[in-house]
Design a protein around this motif. Structure first.
Motif, short mmCIF file in Angstrom:
data_model
loop_
_atom_site.label_atom_id
_atom_site.label_comp_id
_atom_site.label_asym_id
_atom_site.label_seq_id
_atom_site.Cartn_x
_atom_site.Cartn_y
_atom_site.Cartn_z
N GLY A 14 0.72 -1.16 0.08
CA GLY A 14 0.11 0.01 0.06
C GLY A 14 0.75 1.07 -0.05
N HIS A 15 0.15 2.20 -0.18
CA HIS A 15 0.83 3.63 -0.26
C HIS A 15 1.48 4.12 1.00
CE1 HIS A 15 1.69 7.83 -1.78
NE2 HIS A 15 0.87 8.26 -0.67
N SER A 16 0.58 3.57 2.19
CA SER A 16 1.04 3.95 3.49
C SER A 16 1.32 2.58 4.05
CB SER A 16 -0.27 4.43 4.43
OG SER A 16 -1.17 3.58 4.22
N ASP A 17 1.20 2.47 5.35
CA ASP A 17 1.53 0.84 6.04
C ASP A 17 0.27 -0.19 5.57
OD1 ASP A 17 -0.63 1.70 7.33
OD2 ASP A 17 0.74 1.33 9.60
N ALA A 18 -0.53 0.22 5.19
CA ALA A 18 -1.64 -0.76 4.67
C ALA A 18 -2.53 -1.46 5.83
CB ALA A 18 -0.95 -1.59 3.68
N ASP A 19 -2.30 -0.64 6.91
CA ASP A 19 -3.27 -1.22 7.99
C ASP A 19 -4.80 -1.11 7.68
OD1 ASP A 19 -4.58 -1.52 10.24
OD2 ASP A 19 -3.03 -0.58 11.63
N VAL A 20 -5.16 -2.27 7.11
CA VAL A 20 -6.41 -2.40 6.91
C VAL A 20 -7.43 -1.94 7.86
CG1 VAL A 20 -6.28 -3.69 4.83
CG2 VAL A 20 -6.86 -4.83 7.15
N ALA A 21 -7.37 -2.22 9.21
CA ALA A 21 -8.41 -1.87 10.10
C ALA A 21 -8.25 -0.47 10.55
CB ALA A 21 -7.83 -2.67 11.53
N ALA A 22 -7.17 0.20 10.58
CA ALA A 22 -7.04 1.58 10.86
C ALA A 22 -7.57 2.46 9.53
CB ALA A 22 -5.50 2.07 11.06
N HIS A 23 -7.21 1.79 8.53
CA HIS A 23 -7.85 2.64 7.30
C HIS A 23 -9.40 2.49 7.41
CE1 HIS A 23 -3.81 2.13 4.48
NE2 HIS A 23 -3.63 2.81 5.92
#
Length: 154
Positions: A34-43
């Motif tokens: 992902g563009h960031s850290d790809a933390d799906v829960a936080a996103h």
């Protein structure tokens, strides 16, 4: 009162990177692309907050065209979403998140993740996890998804 639901899905990265999930690092599996850290829960949580408040959505506020957010942690994105929602006059009542994927095994760290995310949000964040019983892309361990619902009051 406003409610919104959001989903985020990321594939596992082909490049070595840590797995960030629910603002925690999991060392027993590779990370997500992902563009960031790809933390799906936080996103998903940040997206639900932004949608419920009427500010926008994750892609317009923190889009991949915004270089200042490249590599940002999910906790930073979530914290910024909380700030924006609060500045817009909304109070966060709670967020519920369900993580969907075959790995990592999330249950042993669920309470730690809830405490971490609740401290960022300033309201209760409830987490659960499920698998797809090996069905579909998530069942083949190609990635992880998260579904979040946020409740706001004015």
């Amino acid at each position: 009162m406003r409610v919104a639901t959001a989903i985020d899905v990321h594939a596992f990265s082909r490049q070595p990177r840590p797995l960030m999930l629910a603002c925690l690092e999991f060392s027993d599996t590779g990370g997500l692309a992902g563009h960031s850290d790809a933390d799906v829960a936080a996103h998903a949580a940040a997206d639900a907050l932004l949608i419920a408040s009427g500010i926008g959505e994750l892609g317009t506020v923190f889009g991949t065209d915004r270089e200042e957010w490249a590599g940002a942690s999910g906790s930073v994105l979530l914290g910024e979403a909380v700030r924006l929602v609060s500045e817009a006059g909304w109070q966060i009542e709670n967020i519920s998140i369900q993580i969907i994927g075959q790995k990592p095994r999330f249950a042993p760290r669920r309470l730690e993740a809830q405490e971490t995310m609740s401290s960022i949000v300033g309201a209760p964040v409830l987490l659960s996890a499920t698998t797809t019983d090996h069905l579909g892309a998530l069942g083949r361990v190609e990635g992880i998804a998260a579904l979040a619902t946020a409740l706001l009051t004015d």
